[in-house]
Motif scaffolding. Sequence first.
Motif, PDB file in Angstrom:
ATOM      1  N   PHE A  96      33.417  34.930  50.435  1.00  0.00           N
ATOM      2  CA  PHE A  96      33.521  33.471  50.329  1.00  0.00           C
ATOM      3  C   PHE A  96      34.516  32.918  51.326  1.00  0.00           C
ATOM      4  O   PHE A  96      34.316  31.863  51.900  1.00  0.00           O
ATOM      5  CB  PHE A  96      33.955  33.110  48.903  1.00  0.00           C
ATOM      6  CG  PHE A  96      32.882  32.438  48.123  1.00  0.00           C
ATOM      7  CD1 PHE A  96      31.617  32.980  48.087  1.00  0.00           C
ATOM      8  CD2 PHE A  96      33.132  31.267  47.430  1.00  0.00           C
ATOM      9  CE1 PHE A  96      30.606  32.360  47.369  1.00  0.00           C
ATOM     10  CE2 PHE A  96      32.131  30.640  46.713  1.00  0.00           C
ATOM     11  CZ  PHE A  96      30.875  31.178  46.676  1.00  0.00           C
ATOM     12  N   MET A 147      43.283  38.902  42.072  1.00  0.00           N
ATOM     13  CA  MET A 147      42.924  40.302  41.902  1.00  0.00           C
ATOM     14  C   MET A 147      43.985  41.224  42.497  1.00  0.00           C
ATOM     15  O   MET A 147      44.396  42.198  41.882  1.00  0.00           O
ATOM     16  CB  MET A 147      41.574  40.577  42.574  1.00  0.00           C
ATOM     17  CG  MET A 147      40.433  40.141  41.735  1.00  0.00           C
ATOM     18  SD  MET A 147      40.501  40.951  40.143  1.00  0.00           S
ATOM     19  CE  MET A 147      40.219  39.608  39.056  1.00  0.00           C
ATOM     20  N   LEU A 203      40.478  33.965  44.153  1.00  0.00           N
ATOM     21  CA  LEU A 203      39.903  35.241  43.706  1.00  0.00           C
ATOM     22  C   LEU A 203      40.686  36.422  44.264  1.00  0.00           C
ATOM     23  O   LEU A 203      41.072  37.332  43.532  1.00  0.00           O
ATOM     24  CB  LEU A 203      38.445  35.357  44.172  1.00  0.00           C
ATOM     25  CG  LEU A 203      37.377  34.628  43.388  1.00  0.00           C
ATOM     26  CD1 LEU A 203      36.013  34.915  43.974  1.00  0.00           C
ATOM     27  CD2 LEU A 203      37.395  35.051  41.935  1.00  0.00           C
ATOM     28  N   THR A 238      31.430  39.228  31.345  1.00  0.00           N
ATOM     29  CA  THR A 238      32.432  39.705  32.288  1.00  0.00           C
ATOM     30  C   THR A 238      33.758  40.011  31.612  1.00  0.00           C
ATOM     31  O   THR A 238      34.394  41.011  31.899  1.00  0.00           O
ATOM     32  CB  THR A 238      32.627  38.680  33.417  1.00  0.00           C
ATOM     33  OG1 THR A 238      31.372  38.466  34.026  1.00  0.00           O
ATOM     34  CG2 THR A 238      33.596  39.173  34.448  1.00  0.00           C
ATOM     35  N   LEU A 284      44.228  47.623  46.332  1.00  0.00           N
ATOM     36  CA  LEU A 284      43.428  47.803  45.125  1.00  0.00           C
ATOM     37  C   LEU A 284      42.804  49.188  45.051  1.00  0.00           C
ATOM     38  O   LEU A 284      41.840  49.396  44.338  1.00  0.00           O
ATOM     39  CB  LEU A 284      42.305  46.764  45.096  1.00  0.00           C
ATOM     40  CG  LEU A 284      42.740  45.327  44.863  1.00  0.00           C
ATOM     41  CD1 LEU A 284      41.590  44.391  45.103  1.00  0.00           C
ATOM     42  CD2 LEU A 284      43.261  45.162  43.454  1.00  0.00           C
ATOM     43  N   ILE A 341      35.353  41.884  42.758  1.00  0.00           N
ATOM     44  CA  ILE A 341      35.670  40.454  42.765  1.00  0.00           C
ATOM     45  C   ILE A 341      36.448  40.100  44.038  1.00  0.00           C
ATOM     46  O   ILE A 341      36.205  39.075  44.666  1.00  0.00           O
ATOM     47  CB  ILE A 341      36.450  40.069  41.490  1.00  0.00           C
ATOM     48  CG1 ILE A 341      35.532  40.190  40.283  1.00  0.00           C
ATOM     49  CG2 ILE A 341      36.992  38.655  41.594  1.00  0.00           C
ATOM     50  CD1 ILE A 341      36.212  39.957  38.964  1.00  0.00           C
ATOM     51  N   THR A 342      37.374  40.983  44.445  1.00  0.00           N
ATOM     52  CA  THR A 342      38.109  40.735  45.681  1.00  0.00           C
ATOM     53  C   THR A 342      37.157  40.671  46.868  1.00  0.00           C
ATOM     54  O   THR A 342      37.280  39.802  47.740  1.00  0.00           O
ATOM     55  CB  THR A 342      39.125  41.857  45.933  1.00  0.00           C
ATOM     56  OG1 THR A 342      39.809  42.103  44.727  1.00  0.00           O
ATOM     57  CG2 THR A 342      40.100  41.476  47.006  1.00  0.00           C
ATOM     58  N   MET A 368      40.118  36.978  32.537  1.00  0.00           N
ATOM     59  CA  MET A 368      38.927  37.590  31.953  1.00  0.00           C
ATOM     60  C   MET A 368      39.182  37.959  30.509  1.00  0.00           C
ATOM     61  O   MET A 368      40.172  38.597  30.188  1.00  0.00           O
ATOM     62  CB  MET A 368      38.526  38.815  32.767  1.00  0.00           C
ATOM     63  CG  MET A 368      37.764  38.426  34.015  1.00  0.00           C
ATOM     64  SD  MET A 368      37.229  39.841  34.921  1.00  0.00           S
ATOM     65  CE  MET A 368      38.679  40.232  35.830  1.00  0.00           C
ATOM     66  N   GLY A 420      35.428  37.492  46.904  1.00  0.00           N
ATOM     67  CA  GLY A 420      36.358  36.485  47.399  1.00  0.00           C
ATOM     68  C   GLY A 420      36.448  36.514  48.911  1.00  0.00           C
ATOM     69  O   GLY A 420      36.453  35.476  49.577  1.00  0.00           O
ATOM     70  N   VAL A 434      37.442  34.218  36.206  1.00  0.00           N
ATOM     71  CA  VAL A 434      38.515  35.037  36.754  1.00  0.00           C
ATOM     72  C   VAL A 434      39.829  34.261  36.756  1.00  0.00           C
ATOM     73  O   VAL A 434      40.879  34.782  36.396  1.00  0.00           O
ATOM     74  CB  VAL A 434      38.159  35.502  38.180  1.00  0.00           C
ATOM     75  CG1 VAL A 434      39.333  36.197  38.821  1.00  0.00           C
ATOM     76  CG2 VAL A 434      36.974  36.419  38.140  1.00  0.00           C
ATOM     77  N   ILE A 463      28.695  32.418  41.525  1.00  0.00           N
ATOM     78  CA  ILE A 463      30.060  32.737  41.924  1.00  0.00           C
ATOM     79  C   ILE A 463      31.026  31.660  41.439  1.00  0.00           C
ATOM     80  O   ILE A 463      32.127  31.962  40.981  1.00  0.00           O
ATOM     81  CB  ILE A 463      30.168  32.881  43.457  1.00  0.00           C
ATOM     82  CG1 ILE A 463      29.241  33.962  43.959  1.00  0.00           C
ATOM     83  CG2 ILE A 463      31.600  33.190  43.881  1.00  0.00           C
ATOM     84  CD1 ILE A 463      29.643  35.350  43.607  1.00  0.00           C
ATOM     85  N   ASP A 464      30.600  30.397  41.513  1.00  0.00           N
ATOM     86  CA  ASP A 464      31.456  29.321  41.010  1.00  0.00           C
ATOM     87  C   ASP A 464      31.849  29.584  39.559  1.00  0.00           C
ATOM     88  O   ASP A 464      33.006  29.439  39.178  1.00  0.00           O
ATOM     89  CB  ASP A 464      30.724  27.976  41.087  1.00  0.00           C
ATOM     90  CG  ASP A 464      30.759  27.392  42.493  1.00  0.00           C
ATOM     91  OD1 ASP A 464      31.474  27.978  43.335  1.00  0.00           O
ATOM     92  OD2 ASP A 464      30.093  26.384  42.741  1.00  0.00           O
ATOM     93  N   LEU A 483      31.847  32.421  38.068  1.00  0.00           N
ATOM     94  CA  LEU A 483      32.707  33.604  38.027  1.00  0.00           C
ATOM     95  C   LEU A 483      34.157  33.225  38.348  1.00  0.00           C
ATOM     96  O   LEU A 483      35.101  33.749  37.747  1.00  0.00           O
ATOM     97  CB  LEU A 483      32.207  34.644  39.033  1.00  0.00           C
ATOM     98  CG  LEU A 483      33.012  35.937  39.065  1.00  0.00           C
ATOM     99  CD1 LEU A 483      32.797  36.723  37.798  1.00  0.00           C
ATOM    100  CD2 LEU A 483      32.650  36.784  40.264  1.00  0.00           C
TER     101      LEU A 483
END
Lengths: 292, 320
Positions: free
Chosen positions: A104, B299, B295, B63, A87, A97-98, B260, A101, B256, B249-250, B252
């Motif tokens: 998480f 991405m 996620l 977003t 990226l 966002i990555t 988006m 992730g 995603v 985050i959930d 989000l």
Amino acid sequence: MESVIEQIINGLRTGSIYALIALGYTMVYGIAKMINFAHGDIIMVGAYSLYVFISLLHIPVILSILLSILVCALLGITMEKVAYKPLRNAPPLAVLITAIGMSFLLQSLALLIFKANPIPFKSIIKLAPVKIGSITIAGISIITFLVTTLIMIFLTLFIRYTKAGRAMRAVSEDRQAAELMGIDVNRTISMVFAIGSALGAVAGILYVCQYQTLQPTLGALPGIKAFVAAVFGGIGSVPGAMLGGILLGVIESISKAYISSELADAIVFSVLVLVLLLKPSGLLGKNRIEKV
Amino acid sequence: MIEKIREKMTGRNRKLMMIGVMIVGYIACVFLAEGNLLNRQMKSLIVPLGINIILAVSLNITTGFLGELSLGHAGFMAIGAYTGAIFTKYVTWLSPFPAFLIAILLGGVMAAIFGVLIGMPVLRLKGDYLAIVTLAFGEIIRSVINAMDVTGGAKGLSKIPTYTTYTWVYLVIIVTIVVARRLLHSRQGRAIVSIRENTIAAEAMGVQVTRYKILAFAIAAFFAGMAGVLYAHNFSILKPDTFDYNKSIDILVFVVLGGMGSIKGSVIAATVLTILPEVLRSADDLRKLLYALALIVIMVYKSGNGKEMISRLLKKKEAV
């Protein structure tokens, strides 16, 4: 009066841990221009690996510490290679966002392996408290100060005087130019991730020795607070991260003791908002000029 | 076939059909909910599902449309939830219908006010900084709620009247989707999207970046606040910890995963991700892990060199 000094010492101890974590954020930001959101969870990985090596595998303490640091450094490198490297030219939103992730992912892996129940862990630091006048300084505080100070001195020297350190500064200044001058950018970025994560592991070890319990989410809050510290000191600036971390630790400890323990977090985050409003480049950061 | 019908339907016809779809959808929902088609577990999922849809669509405004990551969406939800709950708890002399209607609007407005207040300082920032500041605000809201008396502190609020019904949730969903759609195709919406595409160019074209950023923030907060009120009056208990960073985050993840900027996508993703963990009971522990992987994979695949990497793996040589 004594209690104020004791609060400041407590603040300095937490602040030193924040400073160690903030260094990881700031170095990665300086070189890769991204916020490594998963950095807080590296602290958690460091703490858990120490627990696995000492309590489950019964490896001697010094070796366990080194192994934990190694685990985190390797994790940092892998993370960069797998998730962030593809990226590198993507919009910041995608990178962020990555990273979220990734954070998480680490948390949920820890949750699956170690379950959500807190695991008690006995501190590996057994230093008697020191009394100066009427003030007592806990052993853990002394060790924390010593370790952080040493690391900061070494890191500053490393960045300033070694060839690898010079490469790091060059890449963060101008990646393309650095590449043209024959610097291996990929290797330099990997190295920064490794150093940042290793510092995170040290922070995790100190953290778990202080709080003596392990939870999959233990890295999240200190991680975010250390980020605040990094911004406070000026993101991208190494001395800024140290200063920001220590100041933030003291602010937190003072507000916990004298204002309200429930509002302490709110106060810490308000610091971030205020800094970004008044001086977005932070205490020691450089001003950025936006180019079209 | 469908395309042809779509072409024929212009203006009023299309509007009529949309209204028709809404009514049919509502009847289908009532049929599912009141009839004996679903078991109790599925029935209890309908309201949370609706709330998640509202949250996902509203976060999509900041977003997806505006292109700024907001990590404090749960904070706006919390403001709405507590405002609405405190209103209905203390204003007992109103009958349920007007009381709940006022509570929903009040929750939304309160959240929107905070959206503007938070938006104003945040606007000077962008990208990473903006995301972190919204996160910080979310946490500030949570810890202030935790420290206040009127909100019950860490113990939370209980015995909130359970006013939330399927109809209310359905109505709010429709309003949210319609507003989001209309916004996207309006002058304001185009201004917001232009900020996402290129802020500097938009500014040069005379778009007032600050104003439209605040607008997007406030609208998103408004709907999140309404979702919060529905949430509060469904479970009857509120705790500050519900609205932490993980909740943001959930939401989000819904946005995603759905894509988006796509309202349809948000609705579908919220639906699938609410129902799937419940159906796959055994995979409940894996939920967070799957979210995280989703996620990263999305991405890396979408915006990075992921496509190239995969096609190289499959040894497909694309013509340049």
